[in-house]
Design a protein around this motif. Sequence first.
Motif, PDB file in Angstrom:
ATOM      1  N   ASP A  73     -15.927  -0.716 -16.364  1.00 17.28           N
ATOM      2  CA  ASP A  73     -16.938   0.366 -15.827  1.00 17.28           C
ATOM      3  C   ASP A  73     -16.574   1.907 -16.560  1.00 17.28           C
ATOM      4  OD1 ASP A  73     -18.719  -0.748 -14.030  1.00 17.28           O
ATOM      5  OD2 ASP A  73     -16.951  -0.972 -12.435  1.00 17.28           O
ATOM      6  N   PRO A  74     -17.452   2.613 -16.729  1.00 15.76           N
ATOM      7  CA  PRO A  74     -16.871   3.917 -17.413  1.00 15.76           C
ATOM      8  C   PRO A  74     -15.865   4.639 -16.947  1.00 15.76           C
ATOM      9  CG  PRO A  74     -19.347   3.803 -17.159  1.00 15.76           C
ATOM     10  CD  PRO A  74     -18.824   2.657 -16.183  1.00 15.76           C
ATOM     11  N   ASP A  75     -15.539   4.715 -15.599  1.00 14.01           N
ATOM     12  CA  ASP A  75     -14.454   5.565 -15.039  1.00 14.01           C
ATOM     13  C   ASP A  75     -13.238   4.802 -14.830  1.00 14.01           C
ATOM     14  OD1 ASP A  75     -15.924   8.017 -14.962  1.00 14.01           O
ATOM     15  OD2 ASP A  75     -16.734   7.403 -13.001  1.00 14.01           O
ATOM     16  N   TYR A  76     -13.278   3.434 -14.973  1.00 11.60           N
ATOM     17  CA  TYR A  76     -12.004   2.201 -14.814  1.00 11.60           C
ATOM     18  C   TYR A  76     -10.780   3.068 -15.422  1.00 11.60           C
ATOM     19  CZ  TYR A  76      -9.576  -1.960 -14.151  1.00 11.60           C
ATOM     20  OH  TYR A  76      -8.600  -2.834 -13.857  1.00 11.60           O
ATOM     21  N   ASP A  77     -10.751   3.178 -16.695  1.00 15.58           N
ATOM     22  CA  ASP A  77      -9.752   3.754 -17.384  1.00 15.58           C
ATOM     23  C   ASP A  77      -9.261   5.021 -16.918  1.00 15.58           C
ATOM     24  OD1 ASP A  77      -9.413   1.460 -18.923  1.00 15.58           O
ATOM     25  OD2 ASP A  77     -10.540   2.221 -20.633  1.00 15.58           O
ATOM     26  N   ARG A  78      -9.915   5.832 -16.242  1.00 17.39           N
ATOM     27  CA  ARG A  78      -9.446   7.255 -15.780  1.00 17.39           C
ATOM     28  C   ARG A  78      -8.571   6.846 -14.505  1.00 17.39           C
ATOM     29  NH1 ARG A  78     -12.299  11.420 -12.468  1.00 17.39           N
ATOM     30  NH2 ARG A  78     -13.626   9.971 -12.032  1.00 17.39           N
ATOM     31  N   TRP A  79      -9.104   6.055 -13.665  1.00 17.78           N
ATOM     32  CA  TRP A  79      -8.478   5.554 -12.241  1.00 17.78           C
ATOM     33  C   TRP A  79      -7.213   4.801 -12.665  1.00 17.78           C
ATOM     34  CZ3 TRP A  79      -9.514   8.944  -8.568  1.00 17.78           C
ATOM     35  CH2 TRP A  79     -10.486   9.561  -8.502  1.00 17.78           C
ATOM     36  N   LEU A  80      -7.269   4.013 -13.304  1.00 24.01           N
ATOM     37  CA  LEU A  80      -6.413   2.902 -13.545  1.00 24.01           C
ATOM     38  C   LEU A  80      -4.764   3.247 -13.363  1.00 24.01           C
ATOM     39  CD1 LEU A  80      -5.795  -0.184 -13.752  1.00 24.01           C
ATOM     40  CD2 LEU A  80      -5.812   0.187 -16.098  1.00 24.01           C
ATOM     41  N   PRO A  81      -4.473   4.565 -14.172  1.00 26.07           N
ATOM     42  CA  PRO A  81      -3.037   4.766 -14.099  1.00 26.07           C
ATOM     43  C   PRO A  81      -2.391   5.014 -12.561  1.00 26.07           C
ATOM     44  CG  PRO A  81      -4.133   5.979 -15.818  1.00 26.07           C
ATOM     45  CD  PRO A  81      -5.226   5.136 -15.164  1.00 26.07           C
ATOM     46  N   GLU A  82      -3.441   5.720 -11.745  1.00 24.45           N
ATOM     47  CA  GLU A  82      -2.695   6.017 -10.453  1.00 24.45           C
ATOM     48  C   GLU A  82      -2.994   4.779  -9.348  1.00 24.45           C
ATOM     49  OE1 GLU A  82      -5.305   8.876  -8.102  1.00 24.45           O
ATOM     50  OE2 GLU A  82      -5.538   9.656 -10.218  1.00 24.45           O
ATOM     51  N   ALA A  83      -3.484   3.813  -9.768  1.00 24.22           N
ATOM     52  CA  ALA A  83      -3.745   2.656  -8.823  1.00 24.22           C
ATOM     53  C   ALA A  83      -2.653   2.016  -8.308  1.00 24.22           C
ATOM     54  CB  ALA A  83      -4.834   1.591  -9.546  1.00 24.22           C
ATOM     55  N   LEU A  84      -2.649   1.554  -7.105  1.00 19.02           N
ATOM     56  CA  LEU A  84      -1.807   0.837  -6.390  1.00 19.02           C
ATOM     57  C   LEU A  84      -1.904  -0.447  -6.075  1.00 19.02           C
ATOM     58  CD1 LEU A  84      -0.474   3.418  -3.651  1.00 19.02           C
ATOM     59  CD2 LEU A  84       0.486   3.065  -5.943  1.00 19.02           C
ATOM     60  N   THR A  85      -1.233  -1.589  -6.185  1.00 18.67           N
ATOM     61  CA  THR A  85      -1.610  -2.945  -5.696  1.00 18.67           C
ATOM     62  C   THR A  85      -1.607  -3.008  -4.043  1.00 18.67           C
ATOM     63  OG1 THR A  85       0.566  -3.733  -5.326  1.00 18.67           O
ATOM     64  CG2 THR A  85      -0.303  -3.885  -7.599  1.00 18.67           C
ATOM     65  N   GLU A  86      -2.474  -3.747  -3.535  1.00 20.08           N
ATOM     66  CA  GLU A  86      -2.575  -3.823  -2.135  1.00 20.08           C
ATOM     67  C   GLU A  86      -1.154  -3.807  -1.471  1.00 20.08           C
ATOM     68  OE1 GLU A  86      -6.425  -5.854  -0.625  1.00 20.08           O
ATOM     69  OE2 GLU A  86      -5.606  -7.245  -2.634  1.00 20.08           O
ATOM     70  N   GLU A  87      -0.107  -4.466  -2.022  1.00 22.50           N
ATOM     71  CA  GLU A  87       1.091  -4.593  -1.468  1.00 22.50           C
ATOM     72  C   GLU A  87       1.994  -3.438  -1.357  1.00 22.50           C
ATOM     73  OE1 GLU A  87      -0.136  -6.707  -3.806  1.00 22.50           O
ATOM     74  OE2 GLU A  87      -0.312  -8.292  -2.541  1.00 22.50           O
ATOM     75  N   GLU A  88       1.660  -2.736  -2.475  1.00 21.20           N
ATOM     76  CA  GLU A  88       2.309  -1.138  -2.889  1.00 21.20           C
ATOM     77  C   GLU A  88       1.570  -0.203  -1.913  1.00 21.20           C
ATOM     78  OE1 GLU A  88       3.352  -0.865  -7.628  1.00 21.20           O
ATOM     79  OE2 GLU A  88       1.480  -0.776  -6.840  1.00 21.20           O
ATOM     80  N   SER A  89       0.565  -0.167  -1.286  1.00 22.34           N
ATOM     81  CA  SER A  89      -0.293   0.521  -0.649  1.00 22.34           C
ATOM     82  C   SER A  89       0.367   0.260   0.865  1.00 22.34           C
ATOM     83  CB  SER A  89      -1.904   0.250  -0.560  1.00 22.34           C
ATOM     84  OG  SER A  89      -2.272   1.079   0.303  1.00 22.34           O
ATOM     85  N   ALA A  90       0.199  -1.060   1.388  1.00 19.92           N
ATOM     86  CA  ALA A  90       0.742  -1.517   2.589  1.00 19.92           C
ATOM     87  C   ALA A  90       2.339  -1.199   2.735  1.00 19.92           C
ATOM     88  CB  ALA A  90       0.901  -3.131   2.550  1.00 19.92           C
ATOM     89  N   ARG A  91       2.886  -1.244   1.495  1.00 17.55           N
ATOM     90  CA  ARG A  91       4.712  -0.668   1.841  1.00 17.55           C
ATOM     91  C   ARG A  91       4.497   0.792   2.057  1.00 17.55           C
ATOM     92  NH1 ARG A  91       5.950  -4.199  -2.385  1.00 17.55           N
ATOM     93  NH2 ARG A  91       5.677  -2.555  -3.936  1.00 17.55           N
ATOM     94  N   ARG A  92       3.638   1.506   1.567  1.00 18.92           N
ATOM     95  CA  ARG A  92       3.700   3.062   1.660  1.00 18.92           C
ATOM     96  C   ARG A  92       3.198   3.213   3.006  1.00 18.92           C
ATOM     97  NH1 ARG A  92       1.664   6.468  -3.661  1.00 18.92           N
ATOM     98  NH2 ARG A  92       3.141   5.681  -4.860  1.00 18.92           N
ATOM     99  N   ARG A  93       2.144   2.653   3.521  1.00 17.66           N
ATOM    100  CA  ARG A  93       1.797   2.863   4.816  1.00 17.66           C
ATOM    101  C   ARG A  93       2.988   2.587   5.733  1.00 17.66           C
ATOM    102  NH1 ARG A  93      -2.843   0.726   2.998  1.00 17.66           N
ATOM    103  NH2 ARG A  93      -2.085  -1.270   3.882  1.00 17.66           N
ATOM    104  N   ARG A  94       3.550   1.350   5.487  1.00 14.32           N
ATOM    105  CA  ARG A  94       4.496   0.999   6.614  1.00 14.32           C
ATOM    106  C   ARG A  94       5.862   1.952   6.419  1.00 14.32           C
ATOM    107  NH1 ARG A  94       4.187  -3.944   5.024  1.00 14.32           N
ATOM    108  NH2 ARG A  94       5.706  -3.666   3.296  1.00 14.32           N
ATOM    109  N   ARG A  95       6.247   2.415   5.364  1.00  9.04           N
ATOM    110  CA  ARG A  95       7.212   3.521   5.271  1.00  9.04           C
ATOM    111  C   ARG A  95       6.883   4.781   5.743  1.00  9.04           C
ATOM    112  NH1 ARG A  95       7.917   4.674  -0.269  1.00  9.04           N
ATOM    113  NH2 ARG A  95       7.093   6.655  -0.217  1.00  9.04           N
ATOM    114  N   TRP A  96       5.953   5.230   5.730  1.00 16.48           N
ATOM    115  CA  TRP A  96       5.178   6.474   6.461  1.00 16.48           C
ATOM    116  C   TRP A  96       5.471   6.164   7.905  1.00 16.48           C
ATOM    117  CZ3 TRP A  96       4.699  11.409   6.115  1.00 16.48           C
ATOM    118  CH2 TRP A  96       3.940  11.878   7.141  1.00 16.48           C
TER     119      TRP A  96
END
Length: 79
Positions: free
Chosen positions: A36-59
């Motif tokens: 997709d045209p915007d894929y490469d723009r967003w990829l560097p800041e993407a988190l895995t689902e596990e990383e996102s869950a860890r951040r929510r849990r830590r918060w």
Amino acid sequence: MYVIRLADGTLRVPQSLSSDDGRLIGNAYVELSPGDPDYDRWLPEALTEEESARRRRRWVEENDELEREFLAFKAEQDS
């Protein structure tokens, strides 16, 4: 909201929808696949689902001090 990278490489990118007068209507995720045209723009800041869950849990686990500060500030403003 975070950019989430799914196991198959698909990205879930947050997107807000607003009315013509600027009021927020809602938040949702848009899925982008590799190529997709915007894929490469967003990829560097993407988190895995596990990383996102860890951040929510830590918060949730580590926000006690912040919550106390907010409640003290709110009580000060209310008085």
